[in-house]
Design a protein around this motif. Sequence first.
Motif, PDB file in Angstrom:
ATOM      1  N   ASP A  11      -5.270   8.175  61.792  1.00  0.00           N
ATOM      2  CA  ASP A  11      -4.493   8.684  60.653  1.00  0.00           C
ATOM      3  C   ASP A  11      -5.327   9.539  59.706  1.00  0.00           C
ATOM      4  OD1 ASP A  11      -2.274   7.428  61.633  1.00  0.00           O
ATOM      5  OD2 ASP A  11      -2.436   5.682  60.311  1.00  0.00           O
ATOM      6  N   TRP A  17      -2.706  18.062  63.389  1.00  0.00           N
ATOM      7  CA  TRP A  17      -2.637  18.701  64.697  1.00  0.00           C
ATOM      8  C   TRP A  17      -3.431  17.954  65.764  1.00  0.00           C
ATOM      9  CZ3 TRP A  17      -7.369  20.048  66.619  1.00  0.00           C
ATOM     10  CH2 TRP A  17      -8.413  20.231  65.702  1.00  0.00           C
ATOM     11  N   HIS A  36      -3.576  14.487  65.840  1.00  0.00           N
ATOM     12  CA  HIS A  36      -3.029  13.142  66.033  1.00  0.00           C
ATOM     13  C   HIS A  36      -2.516  12.920  67.439  1.00  0.00           C
ATOM     14  CE1 HIS A  36      -2.261  12.041  61.520  1.00  0.00           C
ATOM     15  NE2 HIS A  36      -3.523  12.231  61.805  1.00  0.00           N
ATOM     16  N   GLY A  37      -1.735  13.866  67.945  1.00  0.00           N
ATOM     17  CA  GLY A  37      -1.107  13.679  69.246  1.00  0.00           C
ATOM     18  C   GLY A  37      -2.130  13.444  70.343  1.00  0.00           C
ATOM     19  N   PHE A  38      -3.178  14.261  70.360  1.00  0.00           N
ATOM     20  CA  PHE A  38      -4.207  14.095  71.384  1.00  0.00           C
ATOM     21  C   PHE A  38      -4.972  12.796  71.183  1.00  0.00           C
ATOM     22  CE2 PHE A  38      -8.608  14.562  72.805  1.00  0.00           C
ATOM     23  CZ  PHE A  38      -8.401  14.833  74.148  1.00  0.00           C
ATOM     24  N   GLU A  57      -4.127  10.013  69.813  1.00  0.00           N
ATOM     25  CA  GLU A  57      -3.347   8.807  70.065  1.00  0.00           C
ATOM     26  C   GLU A  57      -3.026   8.615  71.552  1.00  0.00           C
ATOM     27  OE1 GLU A  57       0.077   9.140  67.636  1.00  0.00           O
ATOM     28  OE2 GLU A  57      -0.942   8.495  65.798  1.00  0.00           O
ATOM     29  N   HIS A  58      -2.977   9.697  72.320  1.00  0.00           N
ATOM     30  CA  HIS A  58      -2.488   9.596  73.698  1.00  0.00           C
ATOM     31  C   HIS A  58      -3.533   9.950  74.750  1.00  0.00           C
ATOM     32  CE1 HIS A  58       1.219  10.190  71.225  1.00  0.00           C
ATOM     33  NE2 HIS A  58       1.619   9.190  71.991  1.00  0.00           N
ATOM     34  N   GLN A  59      -4.771  10.083  74.373  1.00  0.00           N
ATOM     35  CA  GLN A  59      -5.814  10.301  75.366  1.00  0.00           C
ATOM     36  C   GLN A  59      -6.260   8.935  75.914  1.00  0.00           C
ATOM     37  OE1 GLN A  59      -9.589   9.916  74.797  1.00  0.00           O
ATOM     38  NE2 GLN A  59      -9.863  10.581  72.675  1.00  0.00           N
TER      39      GLN A  59
END
Length: 242
Positions: free
Chosen positions: A180, A185, A187-189, A191-193
Amino acid sequence: MSEALTTTAPPHAPLTSLMLPVMLMLIFVYFFGGAIDTGIPHTAYVTYVVPGVLLLCAGFGAATTAVAVSEDMKGGIIDRFRTLDIGGAAILAGHVGASTARSLVSTALVLGIALLIGFRPTATATGWLLALAVLIAYLVALSWLSAAIGLLARTPEAAGGFTFLMLFLPYPSSAFVPVDSMPAWLHGFAEHQPVTPAIESLRGLLLDQPVGNSPWIALTWAAGILLTAVVLSGVLFRVRTR
């Protein structure tokens, strides 16, 4: 036999994979820790950062595998093994086993130093076992991926460059700061890597906190990486040894 399969590893590699994660942990804890808000009340920064450093151990240990495999391919030792009817899977498994062993020793060293500087895990026996399972899954998966990179690279120097990604992944994750706190821009990467669910699993399990479905996500990532790396390694080994 496993020792014979890994004799081409650079002599400094074990020392680097053992000591560098420890040095990074000390740097983050003592240089930056006082300025970082983890968002977890009553939690010392060393307690927050140790799970991320454990994943760094996996990356450093795996990176040496790529260089060792590339050096074997370049030096001709593979041809000698093939005259003894030793298959590619056995050769690569020797490298992966050695990498996993080095990384586990590095992990134990990091945990020991962390306990000395204030890390206080509260995990149950089950939590320790689950955390170890997640960690070993990533160690094996990343080591096989690194072996595939070593086959793909034409020189040991190129192999070392390719493994930069493995060493970089823990940084845009929750390893050192909460996701957080990063720019929107990113955050998405972050959180999901693949590294983030492993770190969240280790942190929750070691601190006896709820982990949700993070361990399952982490193990799914590890299984996917492992399957892809094993298949790719088999194909690349056949191509390189024609």
